[in-house]
Motif scaffolding. Structure first.
Motif, PDB file in Angstrom:
ATOM      1  N   UNK A 133       0.855  -1.185   0.000  1.00  0.00           N
ATOM      2  CA  UNK A 133       0.000   0.000   0.000  1.00  0.00           C
ATOM      3  C   UNK A 133       0.893   1.238   0.000  1.00  0.00           C
ATOM      4  N   UNK A 134       0.639   2.155  -0.932  1.00  0.00           N
ATOM      5  CA  UNK A 134       1.397   3.398  -1.029  1.00  0.00           C
ATOM      6  C   UNK A 134       0.501   4.585  -0.693  1.00  0.00           C
ATOM      7  N   UNK A 135       1.120   5.648  -0.170  1.00  0.00           N
ATOM      8  CA  UNK A 135       0.423   6.911   0.056  1.00  0.00           C
ATOM      9  C   UNK A 135       1.305   8.045  -0.446  1.00  0.00           C
ATOM     10  N   UNK A 136       0.686   9.052  -1.060  1.00  0.00           N
ATOM     11  CA  UNK A 136       1.422  10.221  -1.515  1.00  0.00           C
ATOM     12  C   UNK A 136       1.945  10.995  -0.314  1.00  0.00           C
ATOM     13  N   UNK A 137       3.171  11.515  -0.420  1.00  0.00           N
ATOM     14  CA  UNK A 137       3.780  12.220   0.712  1.00  0.00           C
ATOM     15  C   UNK A 137       4.343  13.581   0.333  1.00  0.00           C
ATOM     16  N   UNK A 138       4.386  13.916  -0.963  1.00  0.00           N
ATOM     17  CA  UNK A 138       4.998  15.185  -1.375  1.00  0.00           C
ATOM     18  C   UNK A 138       4.226  16.371  -0.798  1.00  0.00           C
ATOM     19  N   UNK A 139       4.929  17.419  -0.310  1.00  0.00           N
ATOM     20  CA  UNK A 139       4.242  18.596   0.247  1.00  0.00           C
ATOM     21  C   UNK A 139       3.582  19.424  -0.838  1.00  0.00           C
ATOM     22  N   UNK A 140       2.644  20.267  -0.440  1.00  0.00           N
ATOM     23  CA  UNK A 140       1.986  21.162  -1.379  1.00  0.00           C
ATOM     24  C   UNK A 140       2.934  22.297  -1.777  1.00  0.00           C
ATOM     25  N   UNK A 141       2.747  22.806  -3.007  1.00  0.00           N
ATOM     26  CA  UNK A 141       3.524  23.952  -3.455  1.00  0.00           C
ATOM     27  C   UNK A 141       2.573  25.065  -3.859  1.00  0.00           C
ATOM     28  N   UNK A 142       3.082  26.289  -3.887  1.00  0.00           N
ATOM     29  CA  UNK A 142       2.227  27.436  -4.182  1.00  0.00           C
ATOM     30  C   UNK A 142       2.966  28.411  -5.081  1.00  0.00           C
ATOM     31  N   UNK A 143       2.330  29.556  -5.363  1.00  0.00           N
ATOM     32  CA  UNK A 143       2.939  30.602  -6.169  1.00  0.00           C
ATOM     33  C   UNK A 143       3.113  30.165  -7.608  1.00  0.00           C
ATOM     34  N   UNK A 144       4.274  30.494  -8.191  1.00  0.00           N
ATOM     35  CA  UNK A 144       4.545  30.147  -9.584  1.00  0.00           C
ATOM     36  C   UNK A 144       5.329  28.857  -9.695  1.00  0.00           C
ATOM     37  N   UNK A 145       5.503  28.130  -8.583  1.00  0.00           N
ATOM     38  CA  UNK A 145       6.210  26.862  -8.642  1.00  0.00           C
ATOM     39  C   UNK A 145       5.379  25.844  -9.426  1.00  0.00           C
ATOM     40  N   UNK A 146       6.075  24.983 -10.144  1.00  0.00           N
ATOM     41  CA  UNK A 146       5.397  23.926 -10.887  1.00  0.00           C
ATOM     42  C   UNK A 146       5.555  22.625 -10.122  1.00  0.00           C
ATOM     43  N   UNK A 147       4.437  22.032  -9.771  1.00  0.00           N
ATOM     44  CA  UNK A 147       4.488  20.784  -9.030  1.00  0.00           C
ATOM     45  C   UNK A 147       4.475  19.619 -10.008  1.00  0.00           C
TER      46      UNK A 147
END
Length: 346
Positions: free
Chosen positions: A218-232
């Protein structure tokens, strides 16, 4: 005049990315009429919708959303036990738990799934489900598929039953093997099986299992949220030769970085929150339960006033929509984009 960045990539076949500066108004503007037009008129994008929350109903077969030669995506809700064990002949079967709770029982052991959990059943492994007022998505992908994300849970032992709401299939259980991406009507053979033997992972006799100690992961997403002009970039969870599956977490985002995939269509599913999807083929609001396919070569970006989460499936092979459309994008204009961007910034 807004200058934006475009990221042109070859996913899911390569990781190389070309970075291109753009005048946004020109990127979104169709060319004027000419005496000899050598291009086609493309229609605006459209979205389909399936609810993220369980709606009381009798047990029914899953609903197809997209389907092609190497990928099939379907929606299912359950408040009961699946009436048979299923074994795929050609695909790894990946699921995303959208809402509610579900017990996944397999030859590799069993796991309890909660919202946000991804699981992968390797090709050829028998499995059954017991859902409690839940909704999940199923991704059938031509095997093999590689796990890439954060491992949150591994099955270790067989599920001891009965447990609340579950009853053992007696005297034996139905087992079905299917081909053609697990679709209805693609059964190869249906027979009976001893459930105690199926659910005991210690009895698995595959040499691959023995070498790797394979378990249900079982996997879960862990990447943090990004904001502004950053491209996720998506946090990639699964990759096959033709399909990649990832998760994107966005915060307040101004949409000044565009993406374009030259070798893959991008299917997107809105899991949480809302965003405005701006593309060269229209602008559309994406809300929980919405699905859309952005064709290869079409540039797009997101403008978000708050946090949101969506799943992206890149496929180098066409996966046609199988569900009715619920809404259509509006023509994209710079006036519209700037107004949305201004509202998101407030």
């Amino acid at each position: 005049m807004t200058t934006v960045t475009e990221l042109l990539d070859a996913w899911p076949l390569a990781d190389d990315i070309r970075i291109i500066p753009r005048r946004e108004n020109l990127l979104l503007q169709p060319p004027p009429e000419t005496a000899m037009k050598m291009w086609r008129e493309h229609s605006l994008l459209q979205a389909v919708h399936f609810p993220n929350e369980y709606i009381a109903a009798d047990f029914s077969p899953p609903k197809d959303i997209f389907c092609g030669d190497t990928l099939r995506l379907e929606w299912q809700q359950m408040n009961a036990r699946q009436p048979f064990y299923h074994r795929n002949a050609d695909v790894d079967e990946i699921s995303l738990q959208v809402s509610g709770e579900r017990t996944l029982m397999t030859e590799l052991g069993s796991v309890e799934l909660r919202p946000g959990d991804f699981s992968r059943i390797p090709v050829g492994v028998a499995h059954d489900n017991f859902g409690r007022k839940e909704v999940h998505l199923l991704f059938y992908i031509i095997a093999p598929v590689t796990d890439l994300g954060h491992v949150a849970l591994r099955s270790e032992v067989k599920k001891e039953g009965p447990f609340p709401g579950w009853k053992k299939a007696t005297p034996s259980a139905i087992e079905m093997m299917t081909e053609c991406l697990g679709a209805r009507g693609c059964d190869i053979v249906v027979s009976m099986a001893d459930e105690d033997l199926l659910l005991d992972p210690s009895l698995a006799q595959s040499t691959s299992f023995a070498r790797s100690g394979e378990a249900l992961v079982v996997q879960r997403a862990t990447a943090p949220r990004v904001s502004g002009s950053q491209q996720q970039h998506p946090e990639w969870l699964y990759k096959s030769a033709t399909v990649w599956i990832g998760n994107v977490n966005l915060d307040k985002t101004d949409g000044k970085v565009y993406s374009r995939h030259r070798r893959a269509d991008a299917i997107q599913y809105q899991l949480e929150g809302s965003r405005t999807l701006v593309t060269q083929r229209g602008t559309i609001e994406m809300h929980p339960g919405d699905y859309i396919c952005i064709p290869k070569g079409c540039a797009y970006t997101n403008i978000s006033k708050g946090t949101c989460q969506y799943v992206v499936i890149l496929t180098s092979e066409i996966a046609s929509v199988k569900a009715p459309y619920c809404k259509m994008a509006s023509e994209t204009s710079m006036e519209m984009v700037e107004a949305i961007r201004k509202d998101a910034a407030s």
